[in-house]
Scaffold this active site. Sequence first.
Site, PDB file in Angstrom:
ATOM      1  N   SER A   1       3.050  -1.896  10.424  1.00 49.04           N
ATOM      2  CA  SER A   1       4.493  -1.899  10.714  1.00 49.04           C
ATOM      3  C   SER A   1       5.184  -3.232  10.404  1.00 49.04           C
ATOM      4  CB  SER A   1       4.756  -1.471  12.159  1.00 49.04           C
ATOM      5  OG  SER A   1       4.300  -0.143  12.356  1.00 49.04           O
TER       6      SER A   1
ATOM      7  N   HIS B   1      -9.676   1.120   4.234  1.00 50.20           N
ATOM      8  CA  HIS B   1      -8.442   1.311   5.001  1.00 50.20           C
ATOM      9  C   HIS B   1      -8.717   2.265   6.164  1.00 50.20           C
ATOM     10  CE1 HIS B   1      -4.391   2.622   6.045  1.00 50.20           C
ATOM     11  NE2 HIS B   1      -3.991   1.474   5.538  1.00 50.20           N
TER      12      HIS B   1
ATOM     13  N   GLU C   1      -7.161   4.704   7.261  1.00 49.53           N
ATOM     14  CA  GLU C   1      -6.969   6.136   6.954  1.00 49.53           C
ATOM     15  C   GLU C   1      -8.198   6.697   6.230  1.00 49.53           C
ATOM     16  OE1 GLU C   1      -3.097   5.689   5.154  1.00 49.53           O
ATOM     17  OE2 GLU C   1      -2.321   5.155   7.135  1.00 49.53           O
TER      18      GLU C   1
ATOM     19  N   GLY D   1       1.981   2.508  10.653  1.00 48.88           N
ATOM     20  CA  GLY D   1       2.910   3.628  10.477  1.00 48.88           C
ATOM     21  C   GLY D   1       3.535   4.106  11.774  1.00 48.88           C
TER      22      GLY D   1
ATOM     23  N   GLU E   1      -5.775  -4.844  10.435  1.00 48.59           N
ATOM     24  CA  GLU E   1      -4.734  -3.852  10.706  1.00 48.59           C
ATOM     25  C   GLU E   1      -5.097  -3.069  11.964  1.00 48.59           C
ATOM     26  OE1 GLU E   1      -2.475  -2.659   6.901  1.00 48.59           O
ATOM     27  OE2 GLU E   1      -4.324  -1.514   6.928  1.00 48.59           O
TER      28      GLU E   1
ATOM     29  N   LYS F   1       0.095   4.299  -0.437  1.00 44.70           N
ATOM     30  CA  LYS F   1      -0.558   5.510   0.098  1.00 44.70           C
ATOM     31  C   LYS F   1      -0.304   6.696  -0.844  1.00 44.70           C
ATOM     32  CE  LYS F   1      -0.151   3.407   4.586  1.00 44.70           C
ATOM     33  NZ  LYS F   1      -0.245   3.534   6.018  1.00 44.70           N
TER      34      LYS F   1
ATOM     35  N   ASN G   1       0.867  -1.178   0.000  1.00 44.20           N
ATOM     36  CA  ASN G   1       0.000   0.000   0.000  1.00 44.20           C
ATOM     37  C   ASN G   1       0.907   1.232   0.000  1.00 44.20           C
ATOM     38  OD1 ASN G   1      -1.816   2.038   0.479  1.00 44.20           O
ATOM     39  ND2 ASN G   1      -2.285   1.428   2.588  1.00 44.20           N
TER      40      ASN G   1
HETATM   41  P1  PGA Z   1       2.589   0.411   7.618  1.00 41.30           P
HETATM   42  O1  PGA Z   1       1.170   0.614   6.884  1.00 41.30           O
HETATM   43  O2  PGA Z   1       3.143  -0.900   7.121  1.00 41.30           O
HETATM   44  O3  PGA Z   1       3.415   1.587   7.173  1.00 41.30           O
HETATM   45  O4  PGA Z   1       2.312   0.379   9.068  1.00 41.30           O
HETATM   46  C1  PGA Z   1       0.284  -0.455   6.689  1.00 41.30           C
HETATM   47  C2  PGA Z   1      -0.994   0.027   6.061  1.00 41.30           C
HETATM   48  O5  PGA Z   1      -1.408   1.160   6.328  1.00 41.30           O
HETATM   49  O6  PGA Z   1      -1.633  -0.693   5.292  1.00 41.30           O
END
Ligand code: PGA
Length: 253
Positions: free
Chosen positions: A215, A103, A105, A179, A173, A15, A13
Site C-alpha cells: 500500500s 511474492h 501472492e 492491496g 512486504e 500483477k 509490480n
Molecule cells: P500494493 O502491492 O502496493 O498494491 O499493496 C504491493 C505488492 O504486492 O507488491
Amino acid sequence: MSSKKNSKIFAANWKLNKTPEEAREFVIGFKNEVFKKSDFFMSKEIIIFPQAFSLEALSSLCAGTAIGYGPQNIYSEKSGAFTGENSAEMAKSLKCKYVLIGHSERREIFKEQDELVNKKLALTQSLDLTPVFCIGETLASREAGQTFKVCISQLENGLKNLDKTKRFIIAYEPVWAIGTGKVATVAQVAEVHSELNKYLTSYGLIDFQLLYGGSVKPENSLELLNTPFVNGFLIGGAALQVESFIKICGSEL
Ligand code: PGA
C-alpha cells in the site's frame, strides 16, 4: 550486476494487469515525463514487472534506457515440460535484468514453498539476473508475535547455498498491507528493516538492498523512504498510473 551506491529503488509490480498495448502506453508516458528531467535516473533505479505477455513490449521500449524490467515469476528450470511456466532464460533473451521471486501472492495462492523459492533464486544467480526476493508475515503471524521468526525463516530457507557475493534486492512486504490500503506504520517498518539489515549483514550478504512494499502511495512514500534501511519500494496498485508512480519515484530525502 552491482547496485548503484545510494540509489533508491522503485519497482512496479503490475500483477495481472495491463495489456501489452496499455503497458506500451504507460512506458511511453513515463519516458515522456522523466526524460524531461536530466538527473531523474542519477539517484534512482527504476524497475517494472509487467505481466509476461508485455515483456516484449517493455524490451523494445526500455532496452538502452535506465528503465529495468523483468517477469513477476519464473520457474526453477530453464526449459522443458513445464506447461504454463515462465522461463528465466527466455526472460534473459528479452534483456530482462531482474526477476520478482517469492511474492506473497505466489506463496499464498499458488502454494509456493521456500524450497522452490530457493531453487528459483539459484537459477537467477546462475543467469546473472538480479532477484527482487519477497518476504513478509501474515496478519496472524504478526498478531502471534512471529513477525521476525517468519521473515528470518523465509530468508534462511530462501538463501540456502546461494552465492553471497551476488546482488540481492529483498522486499519486505507484510501480507496484511498488500492491496489492503493498510500501510505498515513507520515504526513497524523501521523495526523490521533494522532487524533484517542486522540479520543479512551477519549472514554475510555483501550487496543487498531492502525494499518496503504494501500500500505504498504518493501520500505515504516520503515518510517511508526516510525510514532507516528502506532503500526503496515494491509498488502494486499505485504503480499502475504514470502520475502516481512518478510521484512516488520523486519522493526526496
Ligand atoms: P500494493 O502491492 O502496493 O498494491 O499493496 C504491493 C505488492 O504486492 O507488491
